[in-house]
Structures are given as C-alpha cells and as structure tokens.
Design an enzyme around this catalytic site. Sequence first.
Site, short mmCIF file in Angstrom:
data_model
loop_
_atom_site.label_atom_id
_atom_site.label_comp_id
_atom_site.label_asym_id
_atom_site.label_seq_id
_atom_site.Cartn_x
_atom_site.Cartn_y
_atom_site.Cartn_z
N TYR A 147 25.63 16.57 12.40
CA TYR A 147 25.17 15.85 13.79
C TYR A 147 24.81 16.40 14.59
CZ TYR A 147 27.48 11.50 10.65
OH TYR A 147 27.96 10.70 10.11
N LYS A 196 29.78 18.63 -1.48
CA LYS A 196 28.99 18.21 -2.32
C LYS A 196 28.37 19.67 -2.98
CE LYS A 196 26.33 15.19 -4.62
NZ LYS A 196 26.77 14.01 -5.69
N ASP A 228 31.10 12.13 -3.62
CA ASP A 228 30.99 10.55 -4.11
C ASP A 228 31.90 9.83 -5.48
OD1 ASP A 228 30.35 12.56 -5.86
OD2 ASP A 228 28.68 12.01 -6.88
N ASP A 252 33.27 10.91 8.24
CA ASP A 252 32.89 9.66 8.97
C ASP A 252 32.88 8.87 8.22
OD1 ASP A 252 31.34 8.11 11.11
OD2 ASP A 252 29.41 8.57 10.75
N ASP A 256 36.02 5.63 7.12
CA ASP A 256 35.44 3.91 7.70
C ASP A 256 35.45 3.22 6.04
OD1 ASP A 256 34.36 4.59 9.51
OD2 ASP A 256 32.48 2.68 9.65
#
Length: 361
Positions: A147, A196, A228, A252, A256
């Site tokens: 970001y 990852k 994942d 992020d 959620d």
Amino acid sequence: MEFKIGLIRGDGIGPEIVGEAKKVLDTVCSKYGHAFTYTELLLGGASIDATGYPLTDETVEEAKTCDAVLMGSIGGDAKTSPWYQLPPSRRPEAGLLAIRKALNLFANLRPAYLYKELRDACPLKDEIIGEDGFNLIIVRELTGGLYFGARETKEVDGVMTAVDTLTYNENEIRRIAKRAFDIAMKRNRKVTSVDKANVLDSSRLWRKIAAEVAEEYPEVTLEHMLVDNCAMQLVRDPKQFDVVLTENMFGDILSDEASMVAGSIGMLSSASLNETKFGLYEPSHGSAPDIAGKNIANPIATILSAAMMLRYSLDMDREADAVEAAVQQVLSEGYRTADIWSEGMTKVSTSEMGSLIAERV
Ligand code: IPM
Ligand code: MG
C-alpha cells in the site's frame, strides 16, 4: 484527567457512528470525573469537499497536538461519488493512508471475538464455534508493504501495464513483530505469523525476522502460516488463533474475514499505534454510503474503538472495562442493530444503540 481528543467524523455513516461514540465518552467523563476537549479534524471525502485534498498539513499538525484521535470511516461510492473522478492520490483513501504514514501508525490492532450473545449472527456452525467461541487479535503492519510501495500504470510496447511494489525492511518487520509478541505476553502466548514465504521474498524476510524476535520471548509459541491457509483456517477453526501477526495487505484482507466470522463487520474495532501512547482509533469497517444518514448503522465497532482509546492512549483501563461491559450488557438484553439482528431480538437504530450503551456505562 484532562485530554485532547481529535474527532474525524468522516464520510458515509462516519458522522453517525462517531456521534454515538462521543455520547459514550461524554458519559465516561461525567461518571469518572474526566474532561475531554474535542477538536474536529477533516479527512477523506469531507476534506476534499472543504479543501480539495483528502488530507491537509493542518489536519496532521492538529492531530499531533491531540492525545488520541477517534475516527469514523471515510470514502464514498466509487461508482457515483465525484471524489472518484479525481486522480487516485487525491481520493479519500489516499488521505487515510497518508495520515497513518504521517503519524507513523505502524501497528494496527484488530481484535475479533465472538460474543456469546451473537452466536446466531456468526455464519459458522455450532460445532466449529465450540463452547466458548473464539478470541483473537490481528496485528497488522500498517505503514509499509504494497500500500506504500511505488506504483505506476503505463503503456509498455503498446500494452497497458500496471505495477505495484511490495517492500519491507527488517526494521519495519522487527518493530511490528515485537508489538505482536508483547501483546501475546498479555494474552495466551501464541503468535501466528502469516506470510506467503513459499513465493515472496518479502515474506521470507518476514518469517526470518519473526523467528528472530521469537527468541526474545521464550514463553511465547510462534507458528508460521501461509496466508492462503490462514484464510481457510479462520473459518475452519478460529479457536486455534491468539495473536495473528501479518503484513499490511494480508492483514487488511484477513481482518475483514475475521470480522464476519465474529458476526458482523459492524463489531470490529481497531487501534493504530506508533511508538508513543498516541493512537488513531477507528472501526475496521468502511463508510457504507448505501446506508448513510438512515440511522441504521451499527455504532458498536466505533464505541469499542473508543474503549481501546481509553485503554491504550489514556491509560483508563477501568473506564475501558466499563464501556466494554456496557456493550456486553446491551447485547445480553437483546438489543441489536439491523446487521446483527435475529428473530426474537429488539431491533434498534444507531442512536438508540448509542444511548443504550451510554446509559449502562
Ligand atoms: C482498512 C481499509 C483501508 C485499508 C482502506 C480504506 C484504504 O480497508 O482500514 O482496512 O486498506 O487499510
Ligand atoms: Mg480494510
């Protein structure tokens, strides 16, 4: 005690939910004999409307004079709002990213737990939730990674091409990892570091530094998990998590997901902290322009964010406990906003929910 609080009412449902959180803080002040002064700060769409920019130096400078900042949410409907006709760096979200960076708010804490009263709102099966539900906290790195990397869209050999870059240095990883381990020491002493590392260099460095930091905390168990797999484990068995440590984008996305598992994104609070006591407190959810102004949004995430502010920036554990207990009590008395309502419960508006909680502080 006297404190100066910055208030960012923001866009969409922001002004409504911040109003309810302030109502609760007013009660805290009168009950416990504190005096908070408030200063209104512009950010996001509201700032664009007033100044043309989603964040101004004035907001940053004024925020720096505050002990803490409480924020609603920013942004609008990307399809219809004129804010999204502006170049990306002038849109509401750019202001939020910029204020996090300007105030060095690198540590984003997002607690997700299931109130027993909200079991019906949880989309998971009873046997997955188990007797005691779950209680985890996501520690998201907030000022680095994808970001904040260089990005560009351009034509390469006649083909439109976009590039975003993901950079982390070891210092950025170390300071957020330490924060996660410190938090774990006060909880169940388990850190799951999410990356990852089977693909990304930045994740391989992340894993190495997390392991180094773990050596300073022999009482905390560290486990590494691929992102994942973590997305899957959050719905397969959320009870396995205590502290989830992760980089900006993964945090992020996973926060959620965690909020939905906890019943509603309207319940998830957050704190964004730097190296000092200062923090910016905001719900993890967005500005929900579709329901703005209807007095139906859930103010609980913002009220719980205000409780985090009392605890982390103002050292008011007793007052924070009282706010959290008031939320619990209102839920156990059967009051629900629309997003967490189920058969047999009393449906209430945003302002009714705020008043009910304030009355029980
Ligand atoms: C969040 C939001 C922001 C983020 C957006 C609005 C820039 O999704 O706080 O989770 O991605 O950090
Ligand atoms: Mg988000």
